[in-house]
Design a protein around this motif. Structure first.
Motif, mmCIF file in Angstrom:
data_model
loop_
_atom_site.group_PDB
_atom_site.id
_atom_site.type_symbol
_atom_site.label_atom_id
_atom_site.label_comp_id
_atom_site.label_asym_id
_atom_site.label_seq_id
_atom_site.Cartn_x
_atom_site.Cartn_y
_atom_site.Cartn_z
ATOM 1 N N ASP A 149 1.055 -1.610 0.613
ATOM 2 C CA ASP A 149 -0.067 -0.007 0.116
ATOM 3 C C ASP A 149 1.332 1.417 -0.044
ATOM 4 O O ASP A 149 1.638 1.480 1.096
ATOM 5 C CB ASP A 149 -0.680 -0.079 0.682
ATOM 6 N N THR A 150 1.081 2.238 -1.015
ATOM 7 C CA THR A 150 1.768 3.226 -1.432
ATOM 8 C C THR A 150 1.400 4.385 -0.680
ATOM 9 O O THR A 150 1.755 5.705 -0.832
ATOM 10 C CB THR A 150 2.076 3.000 -2.764
ATOM 11 N N ARG B 179 0.971 4.943 2.407
ATOM 12 C CA ARG B 179 1.769 5.545 3.464
ATOM 13 C C ARG B 179 2.127 5.880 3.183
ATOM 14 O O ARG B 179 3.624 6.424 4.922
ATOM 15 C CB ARG B 179 1.118 3.862 4.529
ATOM 16 N N SER C 43 8.389 5.743 2.696
ATOM 17 C CA SER C 43 9.338 4.282 4.414
ATOM 18 C C SER C 43 8.417 3.634 3.994
ATOM 19 O O SER C 43 8.942 2.857 4.587
ATOM 20 C CB SER C 43 9.200 5.929 5.726
ATOM 21 N N SER C 44 7.204 3.678 5.069
ATOM 22 C CA SER C 44 6.149 2.517 4.391
ATOM 23 C C SER C 44 6.282 1.511 3.460
ATOM 24 O O SER C 44 6.398 0.543 3.888
ATOM 25 C CB SER C 44 4.758 3.154 4.872
ATOM 26 N N ALA C 45 6.534 2.242 2.438
ATOM 27 C CA ALA C 45 6.431 1.125 1.381
ATOM 28 C C ALA C 45 7.700 -0.023 1.105
ATOM 29 O O ALA C 45 7.978 -0.255 0.915
ATOM 30 C CB ALA C 45 6.128 1.653 -0.310
ATOM 31 N N GLU C 46 8.906 0.720 1.339
ATOM 32 C CA GLU C 46 10.093 0.906 1.612
ATOM 33 C C GLU C 46 10.300 -0.498 2.798
ATOM 34 O O GLU C 46 10.448 -2.395 2.416
ATOM 35 C CB GLU C 46 11.204 1.579 1.798
ATOM 36 N N ALA C 47 9.445 -0.787 4.187
ATOM 37 C CA ALA C 47 9.615 -1.382 4.789
ATOM 38 C C ALA C 47 8.162 -2.611 4.058
ATOM 39 O O ALA C 47 9.032 -3.601 4.739
ATOM 40 C CB ALA C 47 8.824 -0.218 5.685
ATOM 41 N N GLN C 48 7.325 -2.680 3.919
ATOM 42 C CA GLN C 48 6.550 -3.617 2.901
ATOM 43 C C GLN C 48 7.188 -3.914 2.520
ATOM 44 O O GLN C 48 7.653 -5.709 2.046
ATOM 45 C CB GLN C 48 5.012 -2.701 2.532
ATOM 46 N N SER D 222 9.670 -6.518 3.975
ATOM 47 C CA SER D 222 9.285 -7.559 4.746
ATOM 48 C C SER D 222 8.365 -8.596 3.695
ATOM 49 O O SER D 222 8.701 -9.930 4.269
ATOM 50 C CB SER D 222 7.496 -7.162 5.049
#
Length: 200
Positions: free
Chosen positions: A171-172, A174, A177-182, A185
């Motif tokens: 989900d982009t 957010r 940084s959130s996308a990179e964390a996803q 993962s």
């Protein structure tokens, strides 16, 4: 055997940015769209000119002219796909052979499910965002109109259907940084998994 992850997403969802995150993290990515652009400047051009006279200038396909030639003609579109898709597949196979010693590779294919490209992948990832975020991003593009956006959406599988078929989602909406964390993962989840799908 390399684990092949199919990456897709509708217009404005952040698919290209997500593909770049994989590249940043050392995962090779095959971009089907970029391959088509390259073929339009090379091997595909004479074949397309033969089938669609007047659509090639100086050895390069004139995309607006070609678009007009296949507009509202499913039969002509199928004719074009019969020329281009095998060439794209050849390029894809060359890419996969080149990265066969690596643990993971990504196939970035805009119409992954529409063209049954998922059958050549070990898992699929859909890049997504809420509809209002998608609309805002797309309408901010130069030359884009609500009508054009609607026409593009009509040709693509609905986001909800893509999400239902996906093994993974990013989900982009957010932020970067959130996308990179996803993405990180997902790579942790796939680490050590062998690819099993026969592709050649």
């Amino acid at each position: 055997m390399t684990f092949v992850l199919g990456l897709t997403g509708s217009i404005g969802m952040g698919k290209s940015a997500t593909a770049d995150l994989f590249r940043k993290l050392g995962v090779p990515v095959h971009d089907a769209d970029a391959t088509v652009h390259r073929l339009y400047r090379g091997r595909a051009a004479p074949l397309i000119e033969k089938a669609f006279p007047g659509t090639v200038a100086d050895g390069t396909v004139d995309r607006p002219k070609l678009g007009a030639a296949v507009l509202n003609s499913p039969a002509r579109m199928k004719e074009l796909e019969a020329i281009v898709h095998p060439l794209v597949r050849e390029e894809e196979e060359t890419f996969l052979a080149r990265v066969s010693a690596l643990p993971i590779a990504v196939l970035d294919i805009p119409l992954l499910f529409e063209t049954r490209g998922e059958t050549r992948c070990d898992a699929t990832l859909v890049v997504t965002a809420p509809a209002e975020v998608q609309r805002e991003r797309v309408l901010a593009r130069p030359g884009m109109t609500a009508e054009k956006f609607s026409a593009i959406l009509a040709k693509q599988m609905p986001d909800a259907d893509k999400r239902a078929r996906a093994h993974f989602l990013v989900d982009t909406s957010r932020g970067f940084s959130s996308a990179e964390a996803q993405v990180r993962s997902i790579l942790v989840c796939l680490a050590g998994r062998p690819g099993r799908r026969h592709r050649f």
